[in-house]
Write a protein that holds these residues in place. Sequence first.
Motif, short mmCIF file in Angstrom:
data_model
loop_
_atom_site.label_atom_id
_atom_site.label_comp_id
_atom_site.label_asym_id
_atom_site.label_seq_id
_atom_site.Cartn_x
_atom_site.Cartn_y
_atom_site.Cartn_z
N PRO A 169 0.66 -1.27 -0.29
CA PRO A 169 0.28 0.15 0.06
C PRO A 169 0.38 1.51 -0.01
CG PRO A 169 -0.21 -1.13 2.30
CD PRO A 169 1.41 -1.56 1.65
N SER A 170 0.26 2.58 -0.36
CA SER A 170 0.96 4.03 -0.11
C SER A 170 1.50 4.30 1.09
CB SER A 170 -0.42 5.02 -0.90
OG SER A 170 -0.47 4.68 -0.14
N GLY A 171 2.21 5.00 1.17
CA GLY A 171 3.04 5.43 2.63
C GLY A 171 3.74 4.71 3.25
N VAL A 172 4.68 3.82 2.84
CA VAL A 172 5.41 2.64 3.26
C VAL A 172 6.47 2.60 4.02
CG1 VAL A 172 6.36 0.05 3.90
CG2 VAL A 172 4.18 0.66 2.63
N HIS A 173 6.76 2.90 5.45
CA HIS A 173 7.83 3.35 5.87
C HIS A 173 8.50 3.12 5.49
CE1 HIS A 173 9.86 5.05 9.56
NE2 HIS A 173 8.87 5.56 10.58
N PRO A 174 10.04 3.78 5.80
CA PRO A 174 11.42 3.23 5.54
C PRO A 174 11.61 2.08 6.21
CG PRO A 174 10.88 5.43 5.96
CD PRO A 174 10.12 5.26 6.51
N ASP A 175 11.80 1.46 7.87
CA ASP A 175 11.87 0.72 8.37
C ASP A 175 11.54 -0.18 7.95
OD1 ASP A 175 13.90 2.71 10.00
OD2 ASP A 175 12.20 2.43 11.36
N LEU A 176 9.60 -0.64 7.63
CA LEU A 176 8.92 -1.59 7.12
C LEU A 176 9.89 -1.64 5.39
CD1 LEU A 176 7.01 -3.94 7.97
CD2 LEU A 176 5.33 -1.94 6.69
N ARG A 177 10.13 -1.04 5.33
CA ARG A 177 10.49 -1.44 3.35
C ARG A 177 12.22 -1.94 3.49
NH1 ARG A 177 8.75 0.59 -0.97
NH2 ARG A 177 6.63 1.74 -0.90
N GLU A 178 12.54 -1.62 4.55
CA GLU A 178 14.41 -2.69 4.28
C GLU A 178 13.88 -3.65 5.54
OE1 GLU A 178 16.54 0.03 7.89
OE2 GLU A 178 16.30 1.15 6.40
N ARG A 179 13.64 -4.11 5.99
CA ARG A 179 12.82 -4.86 6.64
C ARG A 179 12.38 -5.78 5.90
NH1 ARG A 179 11.36 -5.97 12.27
NH2 ARG A 179 12.87 -5.49 12.65
N MET A 180 11.68 -5.69 4.65
CA MET A 180 10.42 -6.39 3.37
C MET A 180 12.25 -7.07 2.68
SD MET A 180 8.04 -6.88 4.63
CE MET A 180 7.54 -7.84 2.87
N ASP A 181 13.16 -5.57 2.82
CA ASP A 181 14.40 -6.20 2.01
C ASP A 181 15.24 -6.76 2.64
OD1 ASP A 181 13.45 -4.09 0.11
OD2 ASP A 181 15.26 -2.58 1.39
N ALA A 182 15.56 -6.84 3.59
CA ALA A 182 15.44 -8.20 4.59
C ALA A 182 15.11 -9.70 4.26
CB ALA A 182 15.78 -8.00 6.15
N LEU A 183 13.97 -9.02 4.29
CA LEU A 183 13.33 -11.11 3.83
C LEU A 183 13.53 -11.54 2.36
CD1 LEU A 183 10.86 -13.05 4.01
CD2 LEU A 183 9.49 -11.73 3.71
N ALA A 184 13.23 -10.31 1.59
CA ALA A 184 13.79 -10.80 0.03
C ALA A 184 15.51 -11.62 -0.02
CB ALA A 184 13.64 -9.23 -0.85
N GLU A 185 16.28 -10.79 0.94
CA GLU A 185 17.34 -11.03 0.41
C GLU A 185 17.32 -12.76 0.79
OE1 GLU A 185 21.48 -11.21 0.20
OE2 GLU A 185 19.85 -10.22 -0.44
#
Length: 303
Positions: free
Chosen positions: A98-114
């Motif tokens: 969804p729109s407006g996702v917090h940057p800390d949450l984006r970092e966690r999602m990047d960690a999941l993808a990794e």
Amino acid sequence: MELLHLRYFVAVAQELNFSMAARKLHMAASPLSRRIKDLENELGHRLFDRDTHRVTLTQAGNALLPIARGVLEQVDSIQWRLDETARPRRATLLLGVPSGVHPDLRERMDALAERVRDRFEIKRWPGGTDRLVDAVCDGRLALTLARLPAGGDPALELLPVMSERLGAVVPRDRFAGRESVALTELTELAYVISPTAVTNAFFRGLDQQLSELGIKKRIEINSAAFEGISEIVSSGLAFSISMLDPRSPVQNYHLDNVTVLPFSDFHPRLETGLIWRKDRGQGGDLAEVVAAAREVFTEPLHS
């Protein structure tokens, strides 16, 4: 002829010096010279011209060199080619955002993808919460971030991932110098409603709360974009409610005459969860991703 003969030949052809090639091969020059002669005898062609000053490739040696290199490259690639064939192919998964996702949450999602990158490639797909959850239900998306409450379908599973404090988006000039604002001070302003708010369960519930607490005026705009809401607020006609954290991407859409203040008498929070279908997460194709997500989000984020 053995592969070692070709390796010896290529080493000498590269160095054009038997002593240097022997050192490179960790052997003495004399047995290396004998192996090259054996190869020449078997092929029926002299591969090197040798004298006391230098070593050069013959016409036959020049012809053999690319062939020998090609054979050795094919042999040397056997291991990684087999490993590549045996390795499971990476599957592409679509993750709703969804729109407006917090940057800390984006970092966690990047960690999941990794964490799952060896088997899965996670690509993000934007949209409103309700539509994203519907897409998870029918299989168009593997997982989605969703503003809660969302879904309610017993076939879905939910993992809380973030809780964000919300504040009042108000005209800056009207509340200059203020560090907070009371909801009772906003009764003369209208509350801005966007199409996204109308179709989102959280904002529908928030709208009802505000009405019960005395906020009766409403302005509904056609645009779902944050810029449209900011324009209305900056004009002094209305207020809105948004993420309070200054690092939230929503803050980037605020105009000069707009500020976000914490409430002194109202404490709304926006909860976000990660949602997937139970049948895909429990022993299904998403089992590995879900297990990784539970590790990444052992504790939900707070802002």
